[in-house]
Design a protein around this motif. Structure first.
Motif, PDB file in Angstrom:
ATOM      1  N   LEU A 183      80.782  29.857 105.973  1.00 25.55           N
ATOM      2  CA  LEU A 183      81.514  30.719 105.047  1.00 25.55           C
ATOM      3  C   LEU A 183      82.589  31.501 105.795  1.00 25.55           C
ATOM      4  O   LEU A 183      82.367  31.976 106.913  1.00 25.55           O
ATOM      5  N   THR A 184      83.755  31.635 105.184  1.00 27.71           N
ATOM      6  CA  THR A 184      84.840  32.366 105.818  1.00 27.71           C
ATOM      7  C   THR A 184      84.534  33.855 105.909  1.00 27.71           C
ATOM      8  O   THR A 184      85.103  34.560 106.744  1.00 27.71           O
ATOM      9  N   ARG A 185      83.635  34.331 105.061  1.00 25.91           N
ATOM     10  CA  ARG A 185      83.229  35.736 105.084  1.00 25.91           C
ATOM     11  C   ARG A 185      81.858  35.839 105.742  1.00 25.91           C
ATOM     12  O   ARG A 185      80.882  35.294 105.233  1.00 25.91           O
ATOM     13  N   PRO A 186      81.735  36.518 106.900  1.00 25.72           N
ATOM     14  CA  PRO A 186      80.448  36.589 107.607  1.00 25.72           C
ATOM     15  C   PRO A 186      79.350  37.194 106.730  1.00 25.72           C
ATOM     16  O   PRO A 186      79.589  38.114 105.936  1.00 25.72           O
ATOM     17  N   LEU A 187      78.134  36.676 106.889  1.00 27.74           N
ATOM     18  CA  LEU A 187      77.001  37.191 106.132  1.00 27.74           C
ATOM     19  C   LEU A 187      76.480  38.478 106.751  1.00 27.74           C
ATOM     20  O   LEU A 187      76.449  38.630 107.973  1.00 27.74           O
ATOM     21  N   THR A 188      76.042  39.385 105.907  1.00 26.92           N
ATOM     22  CA  THR A 188      75.352  40.580 106.364  1.00 26.92           C
ATOM     23  C   THR A 188      73.872  40.251 106.554  1.00 26.92           C
ATOM     24  O   THR A 188      73.388  39.202 106.101  1.00 26.92           O
ATOM     25  N   ASP A 189      73.138  41.151 107.193  1.00 29.83           N
ATOM     26  CA  ASP A 189      71.697  40.940 107.351  1.00 29.83           C
ATOM     27  C   ASP A 189      71.017  40.844 105.992  1.00 29.83           C
ATOM     28  O   ASP A 189      70.098  40.036 105.798  1.00 29.83           O
ATOM     29  N   THR A 190      71.449  41.665 105.053  1.00 30.13           N
ATOM     30  CA  THR A 190      70.878  41.632 103.703  1.00 30.13           C
ATOM     31  C   THR A 190      71.123  40.283 103.038  1.00 30.13           C
ATOM     32  O   THR A 190      70.233  39.719 102.390  1.00 30.13           O
ATOM     33  N   GLN A 191      72.316  39.730 103.222  1.00 25.64           N
ATOM     34  CA  GLN A 191      72.642  38.438 102.631  1.00 25.64           C
ATOM     35  C   GLN A 191      71.854  37.311 103.291  1.00 25.64           C
ATOM     36  O   GLN A 191      71.450  36.366 102.619  1.00 25.64           O
ATOM     37  N   ARG A 192      71.633  37.398 104.592  1.00 29.45           N
ATOM     38  CA  ARG A 192      70.827  36.373 105.266  1.00 29.45           C
ATOM     39  C   ARG A 192      69.403  36.354 104.717  1.00 29.45           C
ATOM     40  O   ARG A 192      68.828  35.289 104.460  1.00 29.45           O
ATOM     41  N   THR A 193      68.845  37.539 104.531  1.00 32.94           N
ATOM     42  CA  THR A 193      67.502  37.618 103.961  1.00 32.94           C
ATOM     43  C   THR A 193      67.486  37.088 102.537  1.00 32.94           C
ATOM     44  O   THR A 193      66.578  36.339 102.149  1.00 32.94           O
ATOM     45  N   ALA A 194      68.495  37.438 101.758  1.00 34.65           N
ATOM     46  CA  ALA A 194      68.586  36.970 100.371  1.00 34.65           C
ATOM     47  C   ALA A 194      68.744  35.453 100.320  1.00 34.65           C
ATOM     48  O   ALA A 194      68.189  34.787  99.433  1.00 34.65           O
ATOM     49  N   LEU A 195      69.491  34.896 101.267  1.00 36.74           N
ATOM     50  CA  LEU A 195      69.685  33.446 101.306  1.00 36.74           C
ATOM     51  C   LEU A 195      68.370  32.730 101.587  1.00 36.74           C
ATOM     52  O   LEU A 195      68.038  31.744 100.924  1.00 36.74           O
ATOM     53  N   LYS A 196      67.617  33.224 102.553  1.00 36.09           N
ATOM     54  CA  LYS A 196      66.321  32.611 102.858  1.00 36.09           C
ATOM     55  C   LYS A 196      65.386  32.706 101.661  1.00 36.09           C
ATOM     56  O   LYS A 196      64.671  31.741 101.341  1.00 36.09           O
ATOM     57  N   ASN A 197      65.390  33.837 100.995  1.00 42.42           N
ATOM     58  CA  ASN A 197      64.540  34.002  99.814  1.00 42.42           C
ATOM     59  C   ASN A 197      64.963  33.072  98.685  1.00 42.42           C
ATOM     60  O   ASN A 197      64.115  32.504  97.971  1.00 42.42           O
ATOM     61  N   ALA A 198      66.275  32.911  98.500  1.00 40.60           N
ATOM     62  CA  ALA A 198      66.783  32.028  97.443  1.00 40.60           C
ATOM     63  C   ALA A 198      66.374  30.583  97.703  1.00 40.60           C
ATOM     64  O   ALA A 198      66.005  29.842  96.784  1.00 40.60           O
ATOM     65  N   ALA A 199      66.435  30.173  98.968  1.00 39.93           N
ATOM     66  CA  ALA A 199      66.018  28.815  99.315  1.00 39.93           C
ATOM     67  C   ALA A 199      64.511  28.651  99.136  1.00 39.93           C
ATOM     68  O   ALA A 199      64.047  27.654  98.564  1.00 39.93           O
ATOM     69  N   ASP A 200      63.743  29.618  99.623  1.00 41.15           N
ATOM     70  CA  ASP A 200      62.283  29.547  99.494  1.00 41.15           C
ATOM     71  C   ASP A 200      61.854  29.420  98.039  1.00 41.15           C
ATOM     72  O   ASP A 200      60.917  28.681  97.713  1.00 41.15           O
ATOM     73  N   HIS A 201      62.555  30.120  97.171  1.00 38.83           N
ATOM     74  CA  HIS A 201      62.229  30.110  95.745  1.00 38.83           C
ATOM     75  C   HIS A 201      62.403  28.724  95.130  1.00 38.83           C
ATOM     76  O   HIS A 201      61.743  28.389  94.146  1.00 38.83           O
ATOM     77  N   ARG A 202      63.274  27.910  95.730  1.00 37.82           N
ATOM     78  CA  ARG A 202      63.582  26.585  95.176  1.00 37.82           C
ATOM     79  C   ARG A 202      62.838  25.446  95.872  1.00 37.82           C
ATOM     80  O   ARG A 202      62.965  24.290  95.448  1.00 37.82           O
ATOM     81  N   LEU A 203      62.106  25.748  96.927  1.00 36.13           N
ATOM     82  CA  LEU A 203      61.365  24.697  97.619  1.00 36.13           C
ATOM     83  C   LEU A 203      60.268  24.145  96.721  1.00 36.13           C
ATOM     84  O   LEU A 203      59.669  24.872  95.930  1.00 36.13           O
ATOM     85  N   GLY A 204      60.025  22.852  96.852  1.00 36.15           N
ATOM     86  CA  GLY A 204      58.999  22.213  96.037  1.00 36.15           C
ATOM     87  C   GLY A 204      59.480  21.782  94.669  1.00 36.15           C
ATOM     88  O   GLY A 204      58.682  21.303  93.856  1.00 36.15           O
ATOM     89  N   THR A 205      60.780  21.909  94.393  1.00 34.00           N
ATOM     90  CA  THR A 205      61.343  21.504  93.106  1.00 34.00           C
ATOM     91  C   THR A 205      61.644  20.005  93.124  1.00 34.00           C
ATOM     92  O   THR A 205      62.199  19.489  94.109  1.00 34.00           O
ATOM     93  N   PHE A 206      61.312  19.299  92.054  1.00 32.00           N
ATOM     94  CA  PHE A 206      61.563  17.864  91.984  1.00 32.00           C
ATOM     95  C   PHE A 206      63.063  17.568  92.028  1.00 32.00           C
ATOM     96  O   PHE A 206      63.886  18.345  91.539  1.00 32.00           O
ATOM     97  N   TYR A 207      63.388  16.411  92.596  1.00 31.38           N
ATOM     98  CA  TYR A 207      64.781  15.987  92.722  1.00 31.38           C
ATOM     99  C   TYR A 207      65.286  15.430  91.397  1.00 31.38           C
ATOM    100  O   TYR A 207      64.575  14.708  90.690  1.00 31.38           O
ATOM    101  N   ASP A 208      66.525  15.755  91.083  1.00 29.03           N
ATOM    102  CA  ASP A 208      67.147  15.273  89.839  1.00 29.03           C
ATOM    103  C   ASP A 208      68.036  14.071  90.137  1.00 29.03           C
ATOM    104  O   ASP A 208      69.149  14.210  90.649  1.00 29.03           O
ATOM    105  N   THR A 209      67.550  12.883  89.835  1.00 30.24           N
ATOM    106  CA  THR A 209      68.316  11.660  90.082  1.00 30.24           C
ATOM    107  C   THR A 209      69.469  11.495  89.084  1.00 30.24           C
ATOM    108  O   THR A 209      70.291  10.589  89.237  1.00 30.24           O
ATOM    109  N   GLY A 210      69.530  12.360  88.082  1.00 33.26           N
ATOM    110  CA  GLY A 210      70.630  12.292  87.122  1.00 33.26           C
ATOM    111  C   GLY A 210      71.806  13.167  87.501  1.00 33.26           C
ATOM    112  O   GLY A 210      72.837  13.151  86.829  1.00 33.26           O
ATOM    113  N   PHE A 211      71.666  13.975  88.574  1.00 32.65           N
ATOM    114  CA  PHE A 211      72.744  14.831  89.080  1.00 32.65           C
ATOM    115  C   PHE A 211      73.317  15.744  87.988  1.00 32.65           C
ATOM    116  O   PHE A 211      74.528  15.903  87.854  1.00 32.65           O
ATOM    117  N   ASN A 212      72.406  16.334  87.233  1.00 31.89           N
ATOM    118  CA  ASN A 212      72.785  17.195  86.109  1.00 31.89           C
ATOM    119  C   ASN A 212      72.647  18.652  86.529  1.00 31.89           C
ATOM    120  O   ASN A 212      71.543  19.121  86.826  1.00 31.89           O
TER     121      ASN A 212
END
Length: 205
Positions: free
Chosen positions: A93-122
């Motif tokens: 990203l052209t704009r550096p992440l803050t510590d708060t944003q890094r934590t939020a990014l990890k949480n956002a990814a963790d929240h989506r882990l284990g989700t089935f893949y969409d072969t329809g790309f919808n």
């Protein structure tokens, strides 16, 4: 540490130096499964799969990705080994992440882990696919929307030689022209990121 001067280079062929990757860096590869090769062809791009760095501690970074059958985390080396001829690129990203944003990014990814893949790309599906996964994780953490959401019709009209026969077969005879999607190529071309490593250029860096 400059990415060109980092001492620890990824074990994967042509991979980026691991010591300089950061949380939020976006890693692009080219996998060889036929549907993804057709995604690359449809987008006039070499890349067809993408993940995001969610942990930069330890010996090598950890990549969060939406893949078949479930979204998961993968070591950088294993992620890159799936790429044809080791081809990869890293965008930041052209704009550096803050510590708060890094934590939020990890949480956002963790929240989506284990989700089935969409072969329809919808992009409206309850499931996930790689570019949507990365786009949503980045947006949730930073409020930056990477890439361009577009219909299949607008996507394929920019291709001089779209393989419509493949997509008709993939969608059981009827391409969903008005379905909205987002692609790895679109993320890579986003004005909100800059490429900090490209394996095609690493020999001359």
């Amino acid at each position: 540490m400059s990415i060109n001067n980092a001492a620890h280079v990824s074990p994967a062929l042509g991979g980026p130096p691991t010591g300089d990757l950061q949380i939020g860096d976006i890693v692009f590869i080219r996998v060889t499964a036929r549907p993804f090769l057709e995604v690359a062809n449809a987008t006039n791009s070499w890349t067809n799969h993408v993940g995001v760095v969610v942990d930069d501690r330890g010996d090598e970074p950890l990549i969060a990705e939406s893949t078949f059958p479930l979204s998961r985390t993968t070591s950088l080396a294993r992620f890159l080994r799936r790429s044809e001829h080791g081809r990869c690129a890293v965008a930041r990203l052209t704009r550096p992440l803050t510590d708060t944003q890094r934590t939020a990014l990890k949480n956002a990814a963790d929240h989506r882990l284990g989700t089935f893949y969409d072969t329809g790309f919808n992009i409206g599906s309850r499931r996930q696919f790689c570019s949507r996964f990365v786009r949503e994780v980045i947006h949730e953490a930073t409020n930056i929307q990477l890439g361009k959401v577009e219909t299949f019709a607008s996507l394929l009209q920019d291709n001089t030689n779209p393989n419509l026969a493949f997509w008709q077969l993939w969608y059981f005879g009827r391409i969903p022209w008005q379905r909205r999607t987002v692609t790895p190529a679109s993320l890579l071309r986003s004005p909100d990121v800059r490429v900090i490593f490209d394996s095609q250029l690493s020999d001359t860096a």
